[in-house]
Design an enzyme around this catalytic site. Sequence first.
Site, short mmCIF file in Angstrom:
data_model
loop_
_atom_site.label_atom_id
_atom_site.label_comp_id
_atom_site.label_asym_id
_atom_site.label_seq_id
_atom_site.Cartn_x
_atom_site.Cartn_y
_atom_site.Cartn_z
N ASP A 33 0.86 -1.19 0.00
CA ASP A 33 0.00 0.00 0.00
C ASP A 33 0.89 1.24 0.00
O ASP A 33 1.95 1.25 0.64
CB ASP A 33 -0.91 0.01 1.23
CG ASP A 33 -2.14 0.88 1.02
OD1 ASP A 33 -3.25 0.30 0.93
OD2 ASP A 33 -2.00 2.11 0.90
N THR A 85 -11.17 2.74 -7.54
CA THR A 85 -11.48 3.18 -8.91
C THR A 85 -12.50 4.32 -8.79
O THR A 85 -13.70 4.10 -8.96
CB THR A 85 -12.07 2.01 -9.75
OG1 THR A 85 -12.98 1.27 -8.92
CG2 THR A 85 -11.00 1.08 -10.25
N LYS A 218 -20.54 -7.53 -11.74
CA LYS A 218 -20.43 -6.75 -10.50
C LYS A 218 -21.21 -5.44 -10.61
O LYS A 218 -21.95 -5.05 -9.71
CB LYS A 218 -18.94 -6.47 -10.22
CG LYS A 218 -18.67 -5.41 -9.21
CD LYS A 218 -19.03 -5.86 -7.82
CE LYS A 218 -19.15 -4.70 -6.88
NZ LYS A 218 -18.69 -4.94 -5.57
N ASN A 222 -24.88 -4.19 -8.27
CA ASN A 222 -25.12 -2.96 -7.50
C ASN A 222 -26.12 -2.03 -8.21
O ASN A 222 -26.88 -1.33 -7.55
CB ASN A 222 -23.79 -2.26 -7.22
CG ASN A 222 -23.07 -2.92 -6.04
OD1 ASN A 222 -23.62 -3.79 -5.37
ND2 ASN A 222 -21.84 -2.52 -5.79
N ARG A 258 -44.48 -13.18 -5.75
CA ARG A 258 -43.39 -12.81 -6.65
C ARG A 258 -42.98 -11.34 -6.52
O ARG A 258 -42.31 -10.80 -7.39
CB ARG A 258 -43.78 -13.12 -8.11
CG ARG A 258 -43.72 -14.61 -8.44
CD ARG A 258 -44.25 -14.95 -9.81
NE ARG A 258 -45.66 -14.63 -9.97
CZ ARG A 258 -46.66 -15.39 -9.49
NH1 ARG A 258 -46.39 -16.49 -8.82
NH2 ARG A 258 -47.92 -15.02 -9.66
N GLY A 269 -26.53 5.66 0.16
CA GLY A 269 -25.16 6.09 0.48
C GLY A 269 -24.16 4.97 0.30
O GLY A 269 -24.45 3.93 -0.27
N CYS A 272 -20.49 2.12 -2.95
CA CYS A 272 -20.67 1.07 -3.97
C CYS A 272 -21.95 1.28 -4.76
O CYS A 272 -21.92 1.59 -5.95
CB CYS A 272 -20.71 -0.29 -3.28
SG CYS A 272 -19.34 -0.51 -2.14
#
Length: 427
Positions: A33, A85, A218, A222, A258, A269, A272
Site C-alpha cells: 500500500d 477506482t 459486479k 449494484n 413474486r 449512500g 458502492c
Amino acid sequence: MSFDTISIIGLGYIGLPTAAMFASKEKKVIGVDINQHAVNTINAGGIHIVEPELDLIVKKAVDEGFLRATTSPEPADAFLIAVPTPFLPIEDQDSIPEPDLSYIKSAAKAVAKVLKKGDLVILESTSPVGATEQMSAWLAEERSDLSFPQTHGEDADIRIAHCPERVLPGHVVSELVENDRVIGGLTNKCSLAAIELYQIFVKGDCAVTNARTAEMAKLSENSCRDVQIAFANELSIICDKLDINVWELISLANRHPRINILQPGPGVGGHCIAVDPWFIISETPSESTLIHAARKVNDSKPNWVVEKVKSTITDFLSANPTKAIGEVTVACFGLSFKANIDDLRESPALEITNSLASLEICKILAVEPNITELPSFISNSIELVSTSQAINESDICVLLVDHCEFEQLSEGDLKNNFIIDTKGVWV
Ligand code: SAJ
C-alpha cells in the site's frame, strides 16, 4: 500451479481482509500500500479500518509471520489488485462522471517491475467493462520480455483475470469465505489459475466467465439494487402525497409471492451502490436510461427530505403560534450511511443534517451513537447529543438511520415531538 507467495496491492476495505484470509491459510502474503501509516499499523499487528473480526485475524497472521506489509511490490506468484477506482471530478451537476483508472495504472506499472513467467495477476477493484484488458495492456507495455493473453492466448507467460469482490461491509470476513465468486479470465487457463488461487480460502462456488462479463456482473449487481431502491424511494414520495403509509403498503405488496419491494430511506449512500451504476452509464449513456433515472431518484431523495423538514417546521409553528422560527429545534437521528456502522462517507443522513444546518433557520441537534465527535467538514453549528437529550430538547425529530438504539424507542418516548421518519421505524 502452486501459490507459495501471494501479493495484495491495496490494503483497504477489500485488500486487507483478503490478504488476512490467505495468510490464515498459512500462505506467505505480502501486502502493498502507498499509505505508510497503513503499512506501519499492519506490521505492528493492527488494522487501520473498522471491520468486525478482522483485527484478530490480522494480528495472528502478522504474529505468526504469514502477513507482512510494504510500500512497493516484491516478487510473488499471484498479485491481486484491490485499489480504488474513483471518478474524475464533474464540471456540473448534470454531467456524467468518468471513471479514473489511474490507481489501477500505477498498480500495474509497479507490479510489472517484479513480474516473472507463470505469474497470475487478478484485478479485484470494481471497474468499467474493458478495464482488465486495459490493465493487461499496461503490464505488456512495461514488460516486452514477457507474453500476455491479449497477444499469446493460452500460451502467454502471464495469466490475467477479473474477480470482483462482492462482500458486504460489516460482514466481510464471513462473506469472503462463503460468497460465490465470479471468475473472469482473459483465457480459460487464466480462469483455472484464478479458481485455484481463490479455493485456498473460498468455500462458495467459483463461476467461470470472461473478464468483460465478470466486470459487468459486479456493476449489474449494484445497479440492480440501486434501481430497486429507487422504486421504493419513488413510492415513498408518491405515498406521502397520497397520505398512505408506505411501510404498510410495501409489507402488504410483499405478501404477493413474486413481489419483493426494498425499503425506502433518506437516499442511497456508501461507496458502492450509489457509485457503481455510473460505470455503466458513462460507457453506454444512451442505453442506460433506467439506470440513470434511478440514480437521479436516489440522489434527489436527501433534498426531498430537507423540503419535508422545512414544511414540518411550518406546521409546527402553526400549531405553536407563540414560538418564533429561531426558537425551533430539529434533532436528526443517525448520520452514518446505513444502520449500526460508524461510516459517514457518502451518507445521505449526513448530507441532510448538514443542509438543514446551512439553512440557518433553526437549531440542529444530531444523534449518532457510533461516533464520539462530529467530523470537521460538517457545519460547526450542529451539536452532537445523546438520544434522550435530542428527544427532550427538540421540537421535531427526523429519523435518518435505523440504528438499533432508535428502534428501541417507544411511541411514548416521542409523544411530545413532531416526527419525520425516513426509515419506517417509528411510524
Ligand atoms: N438501502 C436502502 N434500502 C434498502 C437497502 C439499502 O435505502 O432496502 C441503502 C442503505 O441504507 C445504504 C445503501 O442503500 O445507504 C447501500 O447499502 P447496502 O447495505 O445495500 O449495500 P453496501 O453499499 O454496503 O454494499 C453493497 C453490496 N451489494 C449488494 O448488496 C448488491 C455488497 O454485496 C457489495 O460487495 C458492495 O456494495 C460493494 O463493495 O460493491
